[in-house]
Design an enzyme around this catalytic site. Structure first.
Site, PDB file in Angstrom:
ATOM      1  N   VAL A 174     -23.713  82.029 -81.235  1.00 22.07           N
ATOM      2  CA  VAL A 174     -23.540  80.715 -81.851  1.00 22.07           C
ATOM      3  C   VAL A 174     -22.270  80.032 -81.341  1.00 22.07           C
ATOM      4  O   VAL A 174     -22.281  78.857 -80.974  1.00 22.07           O
ATOM      5  CB  VAL A 174     -23.522  80.838 -83.392  1.00 22.07           C
TER       6      VAL A 174
ATOM      7  N   LEU B 123     -29.999  76.862 -84.672  1.00 23.28           N
ATOM      8  CA  LEU B 123     -30.512  77.087 -83.316  1.00 23.28           C
ATOM      9  C   LEU B 123     -31.331  78.369 -83.260  1.00 23.28           C
ATOM     10  O   LEU B 123     -31.100  79.313 -84.009  1.00 23.28           O
ATOM     11  CB  LEU B 123     -29.365  77.133 -82.306  1.00 23.28           C
TER      12      LEU B 123
ATOM     13  N   CYS C 177     -30.869  87.432 -87.259  1.00 26.04           N
ATOM     14  CA  CYS C 177     -30.823  86.520 -88.412  1.00 26.04           C
ATOM     15  C   CYS C 177     -31.824  86.833 -89.521  1.00 26.04           C
ATOM     16  O   CYS C 177     -31.414  87.111 -90.649  1.00 26.04           O
ATOM     17  CB  CYS C 177     -31.018  85.081 -87.933  1.00 26.04           C
TER      18      CYS C 177
ATOM     19  N   LYS D  37     -37.413  88.823 -79.143  1.00 25.75           N
ATOM     20  CA  LYS D  37     -38.368  87.782 -78.779  1.00 25.75           C
ATOM     21  C   LYS D  37     -38.091  87.387 -77.334  1.00 25.75           C
ATOM     22  O   LYS D  37     -37.069  87.803 -76.769  1.00 25.75           O
ATOM     23  CB  LYS D  37     -38.246  86.593 -79.724  1.00 25.75           C
TER      24      LYS D  37
END
Ligand code: NAD
Length: 438
Positions: free
Chosen positions: A11, A151, A261, A322
């Site tokens: 981030v 994001l 997250c 991912k």
């Protein structure tokens, strides 16, 4: 504007680089000296499409600098962003030690008005705690703003430069003006800056991630049902997704959500709710479903090999949680590797970006292949754990040549059932008919 970003991970680095891209003078601060040295010498530390180009350009034009020194880094900054880790503590709640530690340090060195912005994902009430931590030593004026980050890794630059919305939690008019000016270039196309109080902003982030995780677990349960009732989850997904009230996104079943997250944020919201005297029942089920889903393919693989995986060798395509990221935090592939090794199997893996990170966890316990086809060599079956684009249309003849059994276990539903059937593979995926069962 002069901006400081404390914490230069996923981030922090994206935030710092994107604010530099709109002409701001940004200093990114991190306690990890190795990371800072690497960044300062022009080497990017994470894989994120499009980031390196912006990072190099802004660094060359001296708008983006890096330091380990907090005092030097925040000098003359109008805004200080906190992009620090908030990992789960032992009880599942978000651990605020990094955020509050830096807040206390800031209190010791601030000399003039500044806006301190929480970009980390933090529980409701954190803005007040950060305020108190700064105020322990600093008696001047300052404001705390909650500005959660939405994001997505893999498309982080695009998400940051063109956000769906920017949530800004503050009741201070002065801070509101500063934040409005800072974000103006990012919302030119009309996407909203949504102002609210700090508590609502903090909860918005947890509610957003928990809702998305709920969609995923919901579809994974629909997929379970499809397998038992002979329905096809892809058809059901298209059938419900075309309803605007439901929406097409986040309806893909698979082997569970991972990443840095969703798992921790869902858990932290459950914990916060509990502390507030409320049991968030849906989210308990969401977590439970996800835990089981990560290993959904294992019993299918075991059954195919007559209940015994000892001495079997598997090829796993995809390790990142991912595609388009090298992030492996809570990645389902890692759980599968552990399960296969525990049953006496061996494993070869390939991922376009995440292998160095996995190497630090598994060392020589698994074989790291040069490419996706080398990973197949001598394997009894192929397992797909991440939907990287390059796995979508592979050379099936090479797969047949390399595998001992024509068997594919696909945790991401990459292949068309008819096509794979005609190729003669034993193929099991999520929420769809098994093809060419033994
Ligand atoms: N990764 C994502 O996709 C994402 C998206 C939205 C929100 N968030 C939230 O943003 C926050 C940061 O996440 P991340 O993925 O960037 O974490 P990260 O672990 O990638 O980066 C955090 C950085 O902070 C540094 N750090 C730790 N203590 C420090 C200190 N005292 N001073 C300076 N630097 C220090 C670490 O060395 C590390 O580089 C978390 O709260 C996370 O939940 C993450």
């Amino acid at each position: 504007m002069k901006i400081a970003v404390v914490g230069t991970g996923y981030v922090g680095l994206v935030t710092g680089t994107c604010f530099a891209e709109t002409g701001n003078q940004v200093t990114c601060i991190d306690i990890d000296k190795k990371k800072v040295d690497k960044l300062a010498s022009g080497q990017i530390t994470i894989y994120e499409p499009g980031l390196e180009k912006l990072f190099l350009r802004n660094q060359k034009e001296e708008r983006l600098t890096f330091t380990t020194n907090l005092e030097e880094g925040i000098k003359e900054a109008a805004i200080i962003f906190l992009a620090l880790p908030t990992p789960p503590g032992e009880d599942g709640s978000a651990d605020l030690k990094y955020v509050l530690g830096v807040a206390r340090d800031l209190g010791k060195i601030l000399t003039e008005y500044v806006v301190i912005v929480d970009k980390s994902t933090v529980p409701v009430g954190t803005a007040e705690k950060v305020h108190a931590a700064v105020a322990e030593n600093y008696k001047g004026e300052f404001d705390i703003v909650s500005n959660p980050e939405f994001l997505r890794e893999g498309v982080a630059v695009e998400d940051f430069m063109k956000p769906d919305r920017v949530v800004i939690g503050t009741v201070s008019e002065r801070a509101r003006k500063v934040m409005t000016e800072l974000y103006a270039p990012f919302v030119r196309s009309g996407n909203p800056l949504i102002f609210m109080d700090e508590r609502s902003a903090e909860l918005t982030k947890y509610a957003a991630n928990s809702f998305l995780a709920t969609k995923i677990s919901f579809m994974n349960e629909v997929a379970q049902l499809c397998e038992r009732l002979g329905a096809d989850v892809d058809m059901v997904r298209r059938g419900i997704g075309s309803d605007d009230r439901i929406g097409k996104r986040f309806l893909f079943p698979g082997i569970g959500y991972g990443g840095s997250c969703f798992p921790k944020d869902v858990q932290a919201l459950v914990k916060s709710a509990h502390e507030a005297g409320y049991e968030f029942q849906i989210l308990n089920a969401v977590m439970d479903v996800n835990e089981k889903q990560k290993l959904h393919l294992i019993p299918k693989i075991r059954k195919y090999f007559n209940g015994d995986l000892t001495g079997k060798h598997f090829s796993i395509w995809g390790l990142a949680f991912k595609p388009n990221t090298d992030d492996i935090r809570e990645a389902p592939a890692l759980y599968m590797i552990d399960a296969l090794l525990a049953e006496g199997a061996t494993v070869s893996v390939f991922d376009p970006e995440a292998m160095p990170n996995v190497k630090t966890l598994f060392g020589d316990k698994v074989h790291f292949a040069e490419n996706q086809y080398e990973a197949l060599s001598g394997a009894h079956a192929l397992i797909i754990a991440t939907e990287w684009n390059e796995f979508r249309q592979p050379d099936f003849l090479r797969i047949v040549k390399e595998l001992k059994h024509k068997a594919i276990f696909d945790g991401r539903n990459l292949f068309d059932l008819e096509a794979i059937k005609s190729l003669g593979f034993h193929y099991e995926s999520i929420g769809r008919d098994a093809v060419n069962l033994k």
